[in-house]
Scaffold this active site. Structure first.
Site: not given
Ligand code: ZN
Length: 318
Positions: A18-19, A215, A217, A248, A257
């Protein structure tokens, strides 16, 4: 994830599908996603966020989420998590049979308006509606419903995010019917001291059992330090993505992440149990290099390999 009797168990929630995938331009073919998710599960990953129920025109990378959930349901022993931005997304997530539904609520209202065009009040209304929908599902099929407090550690538009705002929204999410809340460092602003304070305070306000996950990063290289800080405050679920997929855009060279392989290595080396076979996990990277060629993968452990004798000690401990 269902309760485990193992006090040493830490749940790594793999959010790469997902991310990770939503933050790269390439679209991973559906069949490759299925192979990846199956391989992660076979490596012992117990929770996988497999997609997001957003309109395909916004995130074409995740347009096949319903099909992926349907496939993932055939794999025994994994918790299938999805993200939903609104009521419509939650309806689709429930219909598809996701085990866990997370709705992100941006603590920065400016971010919320920019991202989903909703005020806090409007988002909390949606949370209430979704919580009622979830309650209508029969108990054995009912998904768990999490409110994810995004930009909890800082916002790229508002900058500093006051702690009391995070705490009042955490309470509001629980009152609106969430089963739990999680803290998200959406922007990679968090530092370990802040993770400790904010997690401790949030757990005090909503109850420790209702706030167990973070969560993170790795935008500024503090991802694992932040994970360790969260562990020390009692977190038992940590999100990560294989190969730090996603990167990023604001920090070239930084992973998205925190990297699942490095997190799993850190936890296993410290004596925690993640249920993950590290060699099998690292072998899953080849599915990414084959299906989304040219996309940068991160991680130190995959490059360096496991320390001599590590796999054997891990096997003996299991
Ligand atoms: Zn995220």
């Amino acid at each position: 994830m269902a309760a485990t009797k193992d006090d040493n168990f830490i749940l790594i929630s793999e959010v790469g599908p997902r991310d990770g995938l939503q933050n790269i331009k390439q679209i991973m073919p559906t069949e490759a996603k299925k192979r990846w998710i199956a391989a992660l599960a076979a490596a012992g990953v117990k929770e996988i966020e497999v997609g997001s129920f957003v309109p395909a025109k916004i995130l074409p990378q995740l347009a096949d989420t319903a099909e992926i959930v349907e496939f993932a349901r055939t794999i025994p022993g994994i918790e299938i998590a999805v993200l939903v931005p609104n009521v419509r997304g939650a309806e689709n997530a429930i219909k598809a049979g996701a085990h866990k539904i997370t709705i992100p609520l941006s603590v920065s209202e400016t971010h919320s308006l920019k991202n989903v065009n909703r005020t806090h009040a409007q988002m909390l209304e949606a949370v209430k509606t979704i919580a009622e929908m979830v309650q209508q599902v029969s108990e054995e099929d009912r998904p768990s419903f999490e409110g994810g407090l995004s930009t909890a550690f800082g916002c790229t538009i508002e900058g500093h995010v006051p702690e009391k705002k995070v705490l009042s929204l955490a309470e509001a999410l629980m009152e609106a019917g969430c089963d739990e809340v999680g803290l998200s460092d959406t922007t990679g602003y968090a530092n370990p001291a802040q993770v400790k304070t904010l997690l401790r305070e949030t757990r005090r306000v909503v109850g420790a059992e209702n706030c167990t996950g973070v969560h993170l990063h790795n935008t500024r290289g503090l991802g694992l330090a932040n994970a360790l800080a969260a562990l020390e405050e009692g977190a038992t679920t940590i999100d990560a993505s294989q190969g730090g997929l996603g990167g990023c855009p604001f920090a070239p060279g930084a992973s998205g992440n925190i990297v699942t392989e490095d997190l799993a290595f850190m936890l296993e080396a410290m004596g925690y149990n993640t249920g993950i076979d590290l060699d099998a996990l690292m072998a899953c990277r080849s599915i990414l290099t084959d299906s989304i060629p040219g996309v940068e993968l991160f991680g130190f452990t995959p490059d360096a390999g496991l320390p001599l004798g590590f796999a054997k000690r891990q096997a003996e401990a299991a």
